[in-house]
Structure formats: C-alpha cells, structure tokens
Motif scaffolding. Structure first.
Motif, PDB file in Angstrom:
ATOM      1  N   HIS A 251       0.831  -1.213   0.000  1.00 26.00           N
ATOM      2  CA  HIS A 251       0.000   0.000   0.000  1.00 26.00           C
ATOM      3  C   HIS A 251       0.861   1.258   0.000  1.00 26.00           C
ATOM      4  O   HIS A 251       0.561   2.230  -0.696  1.00 26.00           O
ATOM      5  CB  HIS A 251      -0.921  -0.016   1.215  1.00 26.00           C
ATOM      6  N   TYR A 252       1.937   1.226   0.784  1.00 23.16           N
ATOM      7  CA  TYR A 252       2.793   2.404   0.898  1.00 23.16           C
ATOM      8  C   TYR A 252       3.969   2.396  -0.069  1.00 23.16           C
ATOM      9  O   TYR A 252       4.793   3.312  -0.040  1.00 23.16           O
ATOM     10  CB  TYR A 252       3.302   2.536   2.332  1.00 23.16           C
ATOM     11  N   GLY A 253       4.068   1.383  -0.919  1.00 19.28           N
ATOM     12  CA  GLY A 253       5.117   1.346  -1.924  1.00 19.28           C
ATOM     13  C   GLY A 253       6.504   1.144  -1.354  1.00 19.28           C
ATOM     14  O   GLY A 253       7.479   1.721  -1.847  1.00 19.28           O
ATOM     15  N   VAL A 254       6.609   0.314  -0.300  1.00 17.30           N
ATOM     16  CA  VAL A 254       7.885   0.090   0.376  1.00 17.30           C
ATOM     17  C   VAL A 254       8.440  -1.283  -0.004  1.00 17.30           C
ATOM     18  O   VAL A 254       7.749  -2.297   0.149  1.00 17.30           O
ATOM     19  CB  VAL A 254       7.703   0.171   1.906  1.00 17.30           C
ATOM     20  N   PRO A 255       9.679  -1.368  -0.496  1.00 15.87           N
ATOM     21  CA  PRO A 255      10.293  -2.668  -0.802  1.00 15.87           C
ATOM     22  C   PRO A 255      10.380  -3.551   0.442  1.00 15.87           C
ATOM     23  O   PRO A 255      10.407  -3.045   1.579  1.00 15.87           O
ATOM     24  CB  PRO A 255      11.692  -2.294  -1.313  1.00 15.87           C
ATOM     25  N   GLN A 256      10.469  -4.877   0.219  1.00 13.21           N
ATOM     26  CA  GLN A 256      10.373  -5.814   1.329  1.00 13.21           C
ATOM     27  C   GLN A 256      11.463  -6.884   1.275  1.00 13.21           C
ATOM     28  O   GLN A 256      11.810  -7.356   0.197  1.00 13.21           O
ATOM     29  CB  GLN A 256       9.015  -6.526   1.299  1.00 13.21           C
ATOM     30  N   LEU A 257      11.938  -7.274   2.447  1.00 11.27           N
ATOM     31  CA  LEU A 257      12.748  -8.466   2.607  1.00 11.27           C
ATOM     32  C   LEU A 257      11.940  -9.414   3.476  1.00 11.27           C
ATOM     33  O   LEU A 257      11.651  -9.107   4.635  1.00 11.27           O
ATOM     34  CB  LEU A 257      14.093  -8.153   3.269  1.00 11.27           C
ATOM     35  N   VAL A 258      11.547 -10.558   2.907  1.00  7.30           N
ATOM     36  CA  VAL A 258      10.663 -11.484   3.603  1.00  7.30           C
ATOM     37  C   VAL A 258      11.438 -12.719   4.052  1.00  7.30           C
ATOM     38  O   VAL A 258      12.130 -13.351   3.249  1.00  7.30           O
ATOM     39  CB  VAL A 258       9.486 -11.910   2.694  1.00  7.30           C
ATOM     40  N   LEU A 259      11.295 -13.034   5.328  1.00  4.72           N
ATOM     41  CA  LEU A 259      11.850 -14.257   5.899  1.00  4.72           C
ATOM     42  C   LEU A 259      10.659 -15.120   6.310  1.00  4.72           C
ATOM     43  O   LEU A 259      10.219 -15.087   7.465  1.00  4.72           O
ATOM     44  CB  LEU A 259      12.728 -13.930   7.118  1.00  4.72           C
ATOM     45  N   PRO A 260      10.089 -15.867   5.361  1.00  4.31           N
ATOM     46  CA  PRO A 260       8.795 -16.526   5.588  1.00  4.31           C
ATOM     47  C   PRO A 260       8.870 -17.620   6.639  1.00  4.31           C
ATOM     48  O   PRO A 260       9.759 -18.476   6.613  1.00  4.31           O
ATOM     49  CB  PRO A 260       8.447 -17.097   4.212  1.00  4.31           C
ATOM     50  N   ALA A 261       7.905 -17.608   7.557  1.00  3.04           N
ATOM     51  CA  ALA A 261       7.924 -18.543   8.671  1.00  3.04           C
ATOM     52  C   ALA A 261       7.113 -19.801   8.369  1.00  3.04           C
ATOM     53  O   ALA A 261       7.662 -20.880   8.178  1.00  3.04           O
ATOM     54  CB  ALA A 261       7.382 -17.857   9.932  1.00  3.04           C
ATOM     55  N   PHE A 262       5.790 -19.697   8.310  1.00  2.00           N
ATOM     56  CA  PHE A 262       4.935 -20.867   8.143  1.00  2.00           C
ATOM     57  C   PHE A 262       3.585 -20.403   7.600  1.00  2.00           C
ATOM     58  O   PHE A 262       3.429 -19.253   7.195  1.00  2.00           O
ATOM     59  CB  PHE A 262       4.758 -21.597   9.488  1.00  2.00           C
TER      60      PHE A 262
ATOM     61  N   VAL B 206      19.680  -6.379   2.051  1.00  2.00           N
ATOM     62  CA  VAL B 206      19.300  -5.008   2.401  1.00  2.00           C
ATOM     63  C   VAL B 206      20.010  -4.008   1.488  1.00  2.00           C
ATOM     64  O   VAL B 206      19.394  -3.032   1.009  1.00  2.00           O
ATOM     65  CB  VAL B 206      19.624  -4.729   3.880  1.00  2.00           C
ATOM     66  N   ARG B 207      21.293  -4.234   1.226  1.00  2.00           N
ATOM     67  CA  ARG B 207      22.028  -3.321   0.335  1.00  2.00           C
ATOM     68  C   ARG B 207      21.384  -3.287  -1.051  1.00  2.00           C
ATOM     69  O   ARG B 207      21.238  -2.212  -1.652  1.00  2.00           O
ATOM     70  CB  ARG B 207      23.492  -3.748   0.245  1.00  2.00           C
ATOM     71  N   ARG B 208      21.041  -4.458  -1.563  1.00  2.00           N
ATOM     72  CA  ARG B 208      20.402  -4.520  -2.885  1.00  2.00           C
ATOM     73  C   ARG B 208      19.072  -3.768  -2.895  1.00  2.00           C
ATOM     74  O   ARG B 208      18.785  -2.980  -3.804  1.00  2.00           O
ATOM     75  CB  ARG B 208      20.155  -5.973  -3.286  1.00  2.00           C
ATOM     76  N   LEU B 209      18.253  -4.014  -1.879  1.00  2.39           N
ATOM     77  CA  LEU B 209      16.919  -3.411  -1.843  1.00  2.39           C
ATOM     78  C   LEU B 209      16.986  -1.891  -1.694  1.00  2.39           C
ATOM     79  O   LEU B 209      16.108  -1.177  -2.194  1.00  2.39           O
ATOM     80  CB  LEU B 209      16.113  -4.015  -0.700  1.00  2.39           C
ATOM     81  N   LEU B 210      18.017  -1.397  -1.024  1.00  3.12           N
ATOM     82  CA  LEU B 210      18.150   0.048  -0.852  1.00  3.12           C
ATOM     83  C   LEU B 210      18.834   0.710  -2.048  1.00  3.12           C
ATOM     84  O   LEU B 210      18.564   1.879  -2.343  1.00  3.12           O
ATOM     85  CB  LEU B 210      18.954   0.352   0.421  1.00  3.12           C
ATOM     86  N   ALA B 211      19.690  -0.040  -2.744  1.00  6.27           N
ATOM     87  CA  ALA B 211      20.498   0.569  -3.805  1.00  6.27           C
ATOM     88  C   ALA B 211      19.901   0.408  -5.197  1.00  6.27           C
ATOM     89  O   ALA B 211      20.087   1.284  -6.058  1.00  6.27           O
ATOM     90  CB  ALA B 211      21.910  -0.023  -3.787  1.00  6.27           C
ATOM     91  N   GLU B 212      19.218  -0.700  -5.440  1.00  6.00           N
ATOM     92  CA  GLU B 212      18.699  -0.959  -6.786  1.00  6.00           C
ATOM     93  C   GLU B 212      17.311  -0.346  -6.946  1.00  6.00           C
ATOM     94  O   GLU B 212      16.368  -0.748  -6.261  1.00  6.00           O
ATOM     95  CB  GLU B 212      18.652  -2.465  -7.047  1.00  6.00           C
TER      96      GLU B 212
END
Length: 409
Positions: free
Chosen positions: A323-334, A367-373
């Motif tokens: 909704h807010y257009g924020v990139p994500q790093l997901v560590l999926p649990a279950f 995190v570096r990739r998501l912030l830089a690319e």
C-alpha cells in the motif's frame, strides 16, 4: 440494513476487514462483529460493536500454547480433555488445523449472535467457515471477503486446501448438531483485495466461481490506533528500516531470526525501527545504537517514511508495505508466509530468504540490494498505484447492500 461481520480470532485474520466494517457504519448501516478471544478487544478499540461468540475460553491462546515449540507447552487436546470440553473440541484439536478449531468453537455462537442481531446480510472472510455456516443457518445473503494478499479462493490451488473452509468432518458434525441446512450460502459476490499484478482483478475485468461474481476491492491497511510520536512523522536523515515478525512468529519460533536481522542492521548506516509489540526481547541483549524498539506502534503510522521493511511474510504486513510502496525483505515462517514471499519476489517488489539458513552476511547483502537498486522501489510504487485505483471498501459495501436489497448481484 443490519450487517453481521464474522472473522477468526487472529490479528492477521480480523484486522483486514475493519475498514470494510467502518465503511458500512459510515454509510448508516447497523453493524456487529462476531469474533472471539483477543480480537474482541481489538475490535472494540477500533470503535466497533463486538460480540464474543466463544466467551468461556481463549481459543487463540490455547491454540498458540499447543503449537508453540519453545519450552514446555500444553497440548490443546490434553487441555480440552482435562477441562471436560466437548468431544467436538478435542476432535478439532486433534486435526492440528487451527481453522477447524475456530469452526468448532465459533459457529454456534456466531449463529446465535446473528439471530439476536437480526442480520440482513452476513459478511465472512474466506478462511472463516463459521461465518459461512452462519449465513446458511440464518438464511441471509452473504458476501465472502478475501482478507489476504497471499492467496484467494479464486485460485484453484487454494480452493483445494482443506483449511480454507474447515475440515469436512467438523463441518458435517456441526450441521447435524446445530440443524444447519445443507448447501452453501446465498452469495452476492466474492471479494478479492489483491492488486491486479499480484493475482487480483484488473480494472474492468470480471470473473466468477460457481456462477458467483468476483469483485475487486482496495486493500486499506489497519493495524490499530495509537498516539503517533513526532519522529514517525519526519523523514529520517538516513534510510529507515522497519523490522517486525508479527504477533505469532516470536511465540512459536522465538527471536533467533530477529537476532540475526538486528545484528546485520546494527552494522549498517540505517535507522532501524523494531516493531516487536509485547515480544520478550531479553535474548537479544543490548540493542545496537541505531535500533529504536517500539512496544506497540501501528505500521501505518511510520511505514510511509521507511525505505524498507524486513518481516515474516504475514499477509497484512505484506499488504501494508505494498500500500505504501515500500520494498520488502521477507523471511517466511509458516502457514501462508511462503506464499506471500513468492508474491513479493515474483512481482519484483522485494527479496526473500529462508529464515532457517539466513545469516548476517545474507541479510546485509539483501538489504544493500533493496536500498540501492531502484527497480525494487519502482515496482513497489507501481503496485501501490494499482491498489489506489481499485474500488474502495465504501463502494463495495454500497454495491453489496444494493444487491442484497434487490436480490441480485
């Protein structure tokens, strides 16, 4: 019109429909939310009239106690037997299916509440069979509302999952016990809240299942209310990264993954907001200087100023970031967390990593990739723009009420 809303007793299962209930109330309709456990208080804090349909037990806490893997936790079935609960309860606990347990415990109370309320329309979430059965028992028209961005009953894969509707044996037993007629409710429509490029309906697109139309609806995040601190309103001097594992993951798997993430981010030039709620953070030790821990602060209050969110893959958390257009790093649990992670990666709005193998170097690299690319931010903003074009909850309620009054979709 008197509209009964029904939902299971989990934050990620109930909170997504709160904006829809608000829309109905703002339009002048009488509303009632039928749920149980902690969600009764959450609903009341959201300004909603709520009825507890299973007031004698906290089924949510007992469920978490039964599935928790840390320490000595009681088995749900053993608790039920020791406390003299019904065979139906013990049978549901035996299946290991939380939705079957919700169906067993919540159906009778939901039907009773709907009758006392005089419901003209029943709105139930796709994963809540108690609401579905209540609509049949009450003979009222119904609206099925998707409450996740990870899956929808439009997808053949998820329609085949038993936990979408509850265990068949449990449902048959409840029909016989409560005199619920055979068949499905009189559905006006099914609602899919996903963005078009993430499985939802595109503008002007139509779809149907068993002759029932699908409607698109904009996902409006609701995470609760709070007094917003001044820092949350200001743009940070360096990238702000939100970290959260939701309310269930820390209870079941502990904070080991959180430790890795915090150690990784603590060595980077970022500002970290750790939204851990009431999770015990003692095992994390002293937090790095660039980490701000907040006991409870709705994501929607500071996510707009974030450059990235690291989370467990909960559907509500995933949707709020979209909704807010924020990139994500997901560590999926279950549960459906891996499905959320796949959606995020496939759409290009973020990255994912198996939490069982994640390490400090892996987190920092992602995190570096998501912030830089720039591609990740661009894709996230595209999805946010798509969501803004979808029909609002208010327009969906208006359409549903009109259809219920006319007797046609």
């Amino acid at each position: 019109m008197r509209i009964l809303f029904t939902a299971a007793p989990g934050y990620g299962l109930m909170l997504p429909i709160v904006p829809l209930i608000w829309a109905a109330r703002a339009a002048g309709h009488e509303v009632l939310l039928a749920t149980t456990a902690e969600m009764t208080e959450a609903g009341a804090r959201a300004g909603l009239p709520v009825v507890d349909v299973f007031p004698d037990r906290d089924v949510w806490r007992e469920l978490l106690a039964g599935v928790g893997s840390l320490g000595e936790r009681p088995d749900v079935e053993q608790v039920a037997a020791a406390d003299g609960l019904s065979e139906e309860y013990r049978k549901a606990a035996r299946t290991g299916n939380p939705f079957g347990l919700f169906t067993t415990t919540m159906t009778e109370g939901t039907i009773a509440a709907g009758r006392a309320f005089g419901a003209d329309l029943v709105v139930f979430t796709s994963d809540h069979a108690a609401g579905r059965l209540a609509a049949v028992a009450l003979g009222a028209p119904a609206l099925e509302v998707g409450n996740r961005v990870s899956w929808s009953t439009r997808d053949a894969e998820t329609r085949e999952r038993r936990d979408v509707y509850g265990d068949d044996e449990i449902v048959r037993a409840l029909r016989a016990k409560l005199g619920i007629p055979a068949g499905q409710p009189d559905l006006i429509a099914r609602v899919d809240p996903r963005a078009p490029s993430m499985g939802g309906l595109a503008a002007g697109q139509t779809d149907s299942l068993d002759g029932v139309p699908w409607w698109s609806m904009r996902y409006v995040p609701f995470n609760g209310g709070s007094v917003v601190p001044d820092w949350a309103l200001r743009a940070p001097e360096r990238p702000r990264v939100c970290v959260t594992l939701g309310t269930v993951v820390p209870v079941i798997t502990g904070t080991s993954n959180l430790s890795v993430v915090i150690e990784a981010l603590g060595g980077m030039d970022v500002e970290v907001v750790l939204a851990a709620g009431d999770t015990d953070l003692a095992d994390l030790g002293e937090l790095p200087g660039n980490v701000r821990s907040v006991d409870f602060l709705p994501l929607s209050s500071f996510l707009p100023t974030c450059s990235l969110i690291v989370h467990h893959g909960g559907s509500g958390t995933t949707a709020a970031a979209l909704h807010y257009g924020v990139p994500q790093l997901v560590l999926p649990a279950f549960a459906d967390n891996p499905m959320s992670a796949r959606r995020v990666v496939d759409r290009g709005v973020g990255l994912s990593h198996d939490p069982a193998t994640v390490d400090v170097a892996g987190v920092r690299n992602a995190v570096r990739r998501l912030l830089a690319e720039p591609a990740f931010r661009a894709a996230a903003r595209e999805v946010s723009a798509e969501m803004a074009t979808q029909p609002s909850p208010a327009s969906v309620i208006e359409r549903a009420v009109a259809a219920a009054l006319q007797g046609v979709a």
